[in-house]
Design a protein around this motif. Structure first.
Motif, PDB file in Angstrom:
ATOM      1  N   GLY A  73     -77.382  37.183 102.613  1.00 21.17           N
ATOM      2  CA  GLY A  73     -76.855  37.131 104.075  1.00 21.17           C
ATOM      3  C   GLY A  73     -75.698  36.388 104.000  1.00 21.17           C
ATOM      4  N   GLY A  74     -75.153  36.125 105.117  1.00 18.06           N
ATOM      5  CA  GLY A  74     -73.669  35.330 105.034  1.00 18.06           C
ATOM      6  C   GLY A  74     -74.246  33.821 105.229  1.00 18.06           C
ATOM      7  N   ASP A  75     -73.135  33.135 105.119  1.00 19.69           N
ATOM      8  CA  ASP A  75     -73.131  31.598 104.918  1.00 19.69           C
ATOM      9  C   ASP A  75     -74.027  31.092 105.737  1.00 19.69           C
ATOM     10  OD1 ASP A  75     -71.262  31.283 102.600  1.00 19.69           O
ATOM     11  OD2 ASP A  75     -69.683  31.872 104.007  1.00 19.69           O
ATOM     12  N   GLY A  76     -74.128  31.534 107.102  1.00 20.07           N
ATOM     13  CA  GLY A  76     -75.164  30.976 108.045  1.00 20.07           C
ATOM     14  C   GLY A  76     -76.488  30.969 107.612  1.00 20.07           C
ATOM     15  N   MET A  92     -82.536  28.464  94.703  1.00 16.60           N
ATOM     16  CA  MET A  92     -82.037  29.342  95.544  1.00 16.60           C
ATOM     17  C   MET A  92     -81.016  30.104  94.863  1.00 16.60           C
ATOM     18  SD  MET A  92     -80.611  29.161  99.572  1.00 16.60           S
ATOM     19  CE  MET A  92     -79.095  28.853  98.833  1.00 16.60           C
ATOM     20  N   GLY A  93     -80.889  31.333  95.078  1.00 16.88           N
ATOM     21  CA  GLY A  93     -79.801  32.250  94.641  1.00 16.88           C
ATOM     22  C   GLY A  93     -79.194  32.898  95.900  1.00 16.88           C
ATOM     23  N   ILE A  94     -77.954  33.321  95.790  1.00 17.01           N
ATOM     24  CA  ILE A  94     -77.255  33.871  97.128  1.00 17.01           C
ATOM     25  C   ILE A  94     -76.868  35.411  96.395  1.00 17.01           C
ATOM     26  CG2 ILE A  94     -75.182  33.721  98.330  1.00 17.01           C
ATOM     27  CD1 ILE A  94     -75.262  30.764  97.865  1.00 17.01           C
ATOM     28  N   LEU A  95     -77.229  36.302  97.402  1.00 17.96           N
ATOM     29  CA  LEU A  95     -76.593  37.671  97.427  1.00 17.96           C
ATOM     30  C   LEU A  95     -75.628  37.733  98.435  1.00 17.96           C
ATOM     31  CD1 LEU A  95     -79.587  40.400  97.020  1.00 17.96           C
ATOM     32  CD2 LEU A  95     -77.636  39.774  95.446  1.00 17.96           C
ATOM     33  N   PRO A  96     -74.393  37.675  98.170  1.00 18.69           N
ATOM     34  CA  PRO A  96     -73.277  37.329  99.437  1.00 18.69           C
ATOM     35  C   PRO A  96     -73.302  38.695 100.196  1.00 18.69           C
ATOM     36  CG  PRO A  96     -72.498  37.875  97.120  1.00 18.69           C
ATOM     37  CD  PRO A  96     -73.734  37.747  96.902  1.00 18.69           C
ATOM     38  N   LEU A 102     -68.762  31.899 101.430  1.00 20.24           N
ATOM     39  CA  LEU A 102     -67.929  30.851 100.800  1.00 20.24           C
ATOM     40  C   LEU A 102     -68.897  30.047  99.901  1.00 20.24           C
ATOM     41  CD1 LEU A 102     -66.345  29.097 104.043  1.00 20.24           C
ATOM     42  CD2 LEU A 102     -65.311  30.495 102.248  1.00 20.24           C
ATOM     43  N   ALA A 103     -69.977  29.800  99.992  1.00 23.96           N
ATOM     44  CA  ALA A 103     -71.054  29.544  99.009  1.00 23.96           C
ATOM     45  C   ALA A 103     -71.026  29.989  97.838  1.00 23.96           C
ATOM     46  CB  ALA A 103     -72.418  29.228  99.528  1.00 23.96           C
ATOM     47  N   ALA A 104     -71.281  31.597  97.893  1.00 26.79           N
ATOM     48  CA  ALA A 104     -70.996  32.512  96.778  1.00 26.79           C
ATOM     49  C   ALA A 104     -69.937  32.316  95.897  1.00 26.79           C
ATOM     50  CB  ALA A 104     -71.484  33.908  97.101  1.00 26.79           C
ATOM     51  N   ARG A 105     -68.713  32.338  96.666  1.00 22.48           N
ATOM     52  CA  ARG A 105     -67.530  32.166  95.988  1.00 22.48           C
ATOM     53  C   ARG A 105     -67.698  30.705  95.078  1.00 22.48           C
ATOM     54  NH1 ARG A 105     -63.391  35.782  97.895  1.00 22.48           N
ATOM     55  NH2 ARG A 105     -64.126  36.856  99.871  1.00 22.48           N
ATOM     56  N   ASP A 106     -67.919  29.804  95.791  1.00 23.96           N
ATOM     57  CA  ASP A 106     -67.816  28.404  95.251  1.00 23.96           C
ATOM     58  C   ASP A 106     -68.697  28.302  93.841  1.00 23.96           C
ATOM     59  OD1 ASP A 106     -66.107  27.320  97.050  1.00 23.96           O
ATOM     60  OD2 ASP A 106     -67.558  26.487  98.323  1.00 23.96           O
ATOM     61  N   LEU A 107     -69.989  29.030  94.042  1.00 21.97           N
ATOM     62  CA  LEU A 107     -70.937  28.978  92.863  1.00 21.97           C
ATOM     63  C   LEU A 107     -70.376  30.001  91.791  1.00 21.97           C
ATOM     64  CD1 LEU A 107     -74.093  28.648  94.979  1.00 21.97           C
ATOM     65  CD2 LEU A 107     -73.175  27.200  93.397  1.00 21.97           C
ATOM     66  N   GLY A 108     -69.472  30.871  92.041  1.00 23.07           N
ATOM     67  CA  GLY A 108     -69.063  31.697  90.866  1.00 23.07           C
ATOM     68  C   GLY A 108     -69.995  33.256  90.932  1.00 23.07           C
ATOM     69  N   ALA A 138     -75.422  22.018 106.029  1.00 26.84           N
ATOM     70  CA  ALA A 138     -74.183  22.844 105.851  1.00 26.84           C
ATOM     71  C   ALA A 138     -73.895  22.514 104.418  1.00 26.84           C
ATOM     72  CB  ALA A 138     -72.877  21.839 106.718  1.00 26.84           C
ATOM     73  N   LEU A 139     -73.804  23.956 103.896  1.00 28.42           N
ATOM     74  CA  LEU A 139     -73.512  24.031 102.505  1.00 28.42           C
ATOM     75  C   LEU A 139     -71.915  24.030 102.306  1.00 28.42           C
ATOM     76  CD1 LEU A 139     -76.032  26.677 100.906  1.00 28.42           C
ATOM     77  CD2 LEU A 139     -76.147  24.307 100.652  1.00 28.42           C
ATOM     78  N   CYS A 140     -71.353  24.613 103.193  1.00 31.78           N
ATOM     79  CA  CYS A 140     -69.814  24.822 103.131  1.00 31.78           C
ATOM     80  C   CYS A 140     -68.969  23.944 103.872  1.00 31.78           C
ATOM     81  CB  CYS A 140     -69.581  26.260 103.219  1.00 31.78           C
ATOM     82  SG  CYS A 140     -70.557  27.327 102.607  1.00 31.78           S
ATOM     83  N   ASN A 141     -69.048  24.174 105.308  1.00 35.30           N
ATOM     84  CA  ASN A 141     -68.306  23.220 105.888  1.00 35.30           C
ATOM     85  C   ASN A 141     -69.033  23.200 107.625  1.00 35.30           C
ATOM     86  OD1 ASN A 141     -67.244  25.396 107.490  1.00 35.30           O
ATOM     87  ND2 ASN A 141     -65.876  26.159 105.816  1.00 35.30           N
TER      88      ASN A 141
END
Length: 310
Positions: A73-76, A92-96, A102-108, A138-141
């Motif tokens: 999903g998205g950052d929300g 937790m893993g992120i599928l962007p 933003l969180a996926a970008r920060d984690l590479g 909030a993970l990002c901002n």
């Protein structure tokens, strides 16, 4: 002969209403994702849900005791899922699958969902900081000022490509600047005591942004143990446009009218009102004042592909 290592098992929860999933979705998508995870030796189970079903679906996935919970999903969506995993052993893993991711970008994490699945299959967990805003994760901002006010009027652009949203923001900046009155904020923190600022834009992040030219700002560390505070002191729309460009392109330290502070906790109040529009990881809401911002150091375990290469 030694026994082969056990197959890791991931639960994958997809928010069907997230930005790019609306465009990507087809009947064969879950099977394609399963195949991508399998390339890394992971057995994945896909659960797709609409937003109203998300909490129940996350609870069902976690109850199976997987090796990791992957959130699409998205950052929300990602930050909402993270709030249910704080302090848990399950990483937790992120599928962007959102707009800015933003969180996926920060984690590479690769921004293509299938490349992300392959990378997450072999990623290692690490602990990162999260920001609590009146108890909301909030993970990002968290952003205050003209941006959430403007974004609330642009809900029809929810889910569009990041560059479309960025272009719309720049196009509407002049109107938003004059329609959104400046905020009179009081900041209180152990590091700075009580300070007062008049601003049209303020952002708060767990960590701090890297001061390099980048299309979208990225953080230098996600376990720095501090809240990065960015406060605009721009007084004209042209100056604010310059400041927003510095914010978006990762050049904050070169912008003299963008004040930068750090704190471990922070309380915000205003003499003007007791609620403010806010953006928390892209979600627009009204937040009550006083606003209490607390950093939770290394409170969330996440799969980080870049950590595998450190």
């Amino acid at each position: 002969m030694s026994a082969p290592p056990p197959v890791r098992r991931f639960e994958v929860v997809l928010n069907r209403e997230s930005g790019t999933l609306k465009d990507l979705w087809h009947d064969g998508l879950p099977d394609d994702l399963v195949a991508a995870f399998a390339e890394g030796g992971v057995e994945a189970r896909i659960r797709a849900a609409v937003a109203s079903e998300l909490d129940a679906t996350l609870d069902q996935a976690v109850s199976t005791r997987p090796d990791a919970l992957i959130v699409g999903g998205g950052d929300g969506t990602v930050s909402h899922a993270a709030s249910r995993l704080l302090g848990a052993e399950v990483p937790m893993g992120i599928l962007p699958c959102g707009t800015f991711n933003l969180a996926a970008r920060d984690l590479g994490v690769p921004l293509d969902p299938f490349d992300a699945a392959r990378a997450l299959a072999t990623a290692e967990p690490r602990a990162i900081d999260v920001l609590a805003a009146n108890g909301r994760t909030a993970l990002c901002n968290l952003m205050l000022g003209f941006y959430p006010t403007m974004a609330r009027r642009q809900e029809e652009f929810h889910g569009r490509a990041w560059w479309v949203k960025s272009a719309r923001i720049l196009r509407d900046l002049r109107e938003a600047f004059y329609r959104t009155p400046p905020l009179l904020l009081k900041f209180e923190s152990p590091e700075h005591g009580a300070i007062h600022r008049v601003t049209r834009f303020a952002a708060f992040v767990p960590g701090e942004y890297e001061d390099v030219l980048s299309v979208i700002p990225t953080r230098t560390h996600m376990d720095a143990g501090k809240i990065g505070i960015y406060v605009s002191k721009h007084k004209t729309v042209g100056a604010l446009a310059r400041g927003m460009a510095a914010y978006v392109f990762g050049l904050m330290k070169q912008e003299p009218e963008l004040e930068q502070l750090h704190a471990t906790k922070l309380t915000l109040t205003s003499q003007q009102r007791d609620r403010l529009p806010a953006s928390i990881d892209g979600e627009i809401l009204d937040i009550s004042l006083p606003l209490h911002l607390d950093l939770k150091p290394r409170a969330l375990r996440v799969l980080c592909p870049s950590a595998s290469n450190d």
